[in-house]
Design an enzyme around this catalytic site. Structure first.
Site, PDB file in Angstrom:
ATOM      1  N   ARG A 360       0.809  -1.226   0.000  1.00  0.00           N
ATOM      2  CA  ARG A 360       0.000   0.000   0.000  1.00  0.00           C
ATOM      3  C   ARG A 360       0.842   1.277   0.000  1.00  0.00           C
ATOM      4  O   ARG A 360       0.442   2.293  -0.560  1.00  0.00           O
ATOM      5  CB  ARG A 360      -0.987  -0.003   1.167  1.00  0.00           C
ATOM      6  N   CYS A 391      14.011  -5.942  -4.322  1.00  0.00           N
ATOM      7  CA  CYS A 391      14.900  -5.261  -5.253  1.00  0.00           C
ATOM      8  C   CYS A 391      14.196  -4.092  -5.943  1.00  0.00           C
ATOM      9  O   CYS A 391      13.980  -4.115  -7.156  1.00  0.00           O
ATOM     10  CB  CYS A 391      15.412  -6.260  -6.282  1.00  0.00           C
ATOM     11  N   TYR A 421      -6.075  -5.054   3.182  1.00  0.00           N
ATOM     12  CA  TYR A 421      -5.331  -4.833   1.938  1.00  0.00           C
ATOM     13  C   TYR A 421      -3.824  -5.035   2.080  1.00  0.00           C
ATOM     14  O   TYR A 421      -3.046  -4.428   1.343  1.00  0.00           O
ATOM     15  CB  TYR A 421      -5.651  -3.441   1.357  1.00  0.00           C
TER      16      TYR A 421
HETATM   17  C1  LIG Z   1     -13.573  -2.019  -1.944  1.00  0.00           C
HETATM   18  C2  LIG Z   1     -15.032  -1.971  -1.816  1.00  0.00           C
HETATM   19  C3  LIG Z   1     -15.616  -1.885  -0.558  1.00  0.00           C
HETATM   20  C4  LIG Z   1     -14.818  -1.798   0.710  1.00  0.00           C
HETATM   21  O1  LIG Z   1     -14.024  -0.666   0.795  1.00  0.00           O
HETATM   22  P1  LIG Z   1     -13.304  -0.295   2.172  1.00  0.00           P
HETATM   23  O2  LIG Z   1     -12.519   0.904   1.842  1.00  0.00           O
HETATM   24  O3  LIG Z   1     -12.457  -1.475   2.535  1.00  0.00           O
HETATM   25  O4  LIG Z   1     -14.381  -0.067   3.175  1.00  0.00           O
HETATM   26  C5  LIG Z   1     -16.984  -1.896  -0.476  1.00  0.00           C
HETATM   27  N1  LIG Z   1     -17.749  -1.988  -1.596  1.00  0.00           N
HETATM   28  C6  LIG Z   1     -17.224  -2.070  -2.817  1.00  0.00           C
HETATM   29  C7  LIG Z   1     -18.102  -2.173  -3.994  1.00  0.00           C
HETATM   30  C8  LIG Z   1     -15.856  -2.067  -2.980  1.00  0.00           C
HETATM   31  O5  LIG Z   1     -15.326  -2.132  -4.202  1.00  0.00           O
END
Ligand SMILES: *Cc1c(COP(=O)(O)O)cnc(C)c1O
Length: 463
Positions: A360, A391, A421
């Protein structure tokens, strides 16, 4: 990411020596409970503990790097969300943040529903016994196989992302003799105040069907005519790591506006709206996330008010937090390897993981915190950059943070708020072995996703 504090933070690959860091805390030994999971503390020897377990013992037993996930905290956050929204709303955990069989069991027990967005996530959910009616399938390019599998399993909803997919789902459901409940994902043209790569409601993006140019209304028109699907609602997801409720307010208003148009044109009041996920968590002390209770109150108030003024019955609301549930529940434990002070710049602290277990920072310029956890130290704060062993010079875990100046190889440091994530985006770059996820609760620890082995890697290599 404290976007509020650093709206134009440095980008991946930038050469910058200035850094964007908070001043050192008064005491580097403090483990701020805003960014660390609930059961984290320090014992009388100064060793950090989670669920009563010293990290030194955890490192011995499970090795490093490893993610330690606080099960009690995960469950408490699930309950906070379901309590906040009550029985007139549904909470869907976004499985892409982190999914495993154990997580599915916890969700099941805590009464949450589950979003999946691939065949693999669906397989995990079904394998762990998630009732299919509590599963929603997402994705902008679901394969025929994924749709067939979801429809035949009987998932509660498929969130349609395009015209082509709508037809595809309808045909598959018909051929299986089913009527599949669906929502249509619309883009409401809200730019959430967050990084471009993770904001998902610009019109110029791959997700959803645009509201602004009448495409969404056209999608509804077609969906209502198709056999094999039952349109139950409208879906909107505006971005990630959002702190400001204003984006949700605009999104809710526009989605309710579409519901009113649908009622006027078709005489149908759709029973559900889904406002997506994206609620922010604290990665650093500057981040101030809102409590689920607070979020629920404002979202329900907005929807109720907009529906009243449009003369609509208030639809059932659903939300899809991923990060806000699992993010704060885990930290990554690393062992310090080499330490390289760069005069006038900062000290590079290398750990035994890196971008393979936390992409991230490289991908989004995410900000993280870090602490020395295997002991206390009263040494001076030292401006540090925690880097991995890969690397790539962009292989940064924590861009700028203070660690004690007496830091030495063999010390354990931990990065909090890595529950979301990180493992789910982990890679085998440099043939790294992806770290285990260890669930800790009430003084005991158990592996829920084991560490990869060289045999695992070589098993796929069949040349
Ligand atoms: C990624 C996503 C979420 C979750 O997002 P967060 O930032 O983890 O809360 C919810 N709904 C959809 C459709 C997503 O693509």
């Amino acid at each position: 990411m404290s976007r509020s504090a650093h709206p134009a933070g440095p980008r991946y690959g930038d050469v910058h020596t200035e850094g964007h860091y908070s001043p050192p805390p008064a005491d580097l030994n403090t483990l701020d409970d805003k960014i660390w999971s609930r059961t984290v503390g320090r014992d009388e020897d100064g060793v950090a503990t989670v669920a009563g377990l010293p990290v030194t013992r955890l490192a011995e037993e499970f090795g490093t790097p490893a993610y330690f996930l606080d099960e009690a905290d995960f469950r408490a956050r699930c309950r906070a969300w379901t309590d906040a929204f009550g029985k007139d709303a549904d909470v869907f955990y976004a499985g892409k943040a982190f999914l495993s069989r154990a997580v599915v069991h916890w969700l099941k027990e805590e009464g949450l529903n589950l979003d999946v967005c691939s065949g693999g996530e669906l397989a995990t959910a079904l394998d762990a016994g998630m009732p299919p009616e509590r599963i929603a399938l997402h994705g902008n390019n679901k394969s025929v196989h994924e749709i067939e599998r979801a429809v035949s399993a009987g998932v509660g909803r498929i969130v349609l992302d395009s015209f082509q997919e709508m037809v595809r789902v309808a045909h598959i459901a018909q051929s299986l003799g089913r009527v599949q409940p669906v929502q249509i994902r619309v883009t409401v043209g809200v730019e959430a105040h967050t990084h471009e790569f993770i904001a998902t409601a610009h019109e110029d993006q791959k997700f959803g069907i645009a509201l602004a140019d009448g495409q969404a209304a056209e999608a509804v028109r077609r969906a209502l005519k198709l056999d094999g699907i039952e349109l139950i609602g409208i879906h909107s997801h505006i971005g990630s790591q959002i702190f400001d409720m204003a984006g949700f307010e605009v999104s809710a208003r526009r989605v309710v506006g579409l519901l009113a148009e649908i009622r006027d044109e078709h005489g149908v009041e759709l029973p559900e709206i889904d406002l997506g996920g994206g609620l922010g968590i604290a990665y650093t002390p500057e981040d101030d996330p809102r409590e689920p209770h607070d979020i629920a109150k404002s979202l329900t108030a907005i929807v109720t008010r907009e529906c009243e003024s449009a003369g609509l019955r208030t639809p059932r609301i659903s939300v899809e937090p991923g990060r806000a549930i699992v993010g704060p529940t885990a930290f990554t434990l690393y062992e310090v390897g080499t330490i390289k002070p760069l005069e006038g710049l900062r000290t590079y602290v290398s750990v035994d993981g890196g971008m393979s277990d936390n992409i991230r920072t490289a991908l989004y310029d995410a900000e993280y915190s870090v602490a020395l956890v295997s002991r206390r130290s009263d040494a001076e704060p030292m401006l540090s950059r925690v880097v991995g062993k890969h690397c790539e010079s962009g292989d940064i875990v924590v861009r700028d943070a203070f660690l004690p100046a007496d830091l030495a190889p063999g010390d354990l440091i931990a990065v909090p708020a890595t529950g979301a994530y990180c493992r789910s985006m982990a890679s085998n770059y440099n043939h790294a072995l992806r770290p285990p996820v260890v669930a800790v609760k009430d003084g005991s620890a158990r592996v829920i996703v084991r560490r990869e082995t060289e045999e695992d890697l070589l098993r796929l290599d069949v040349g």
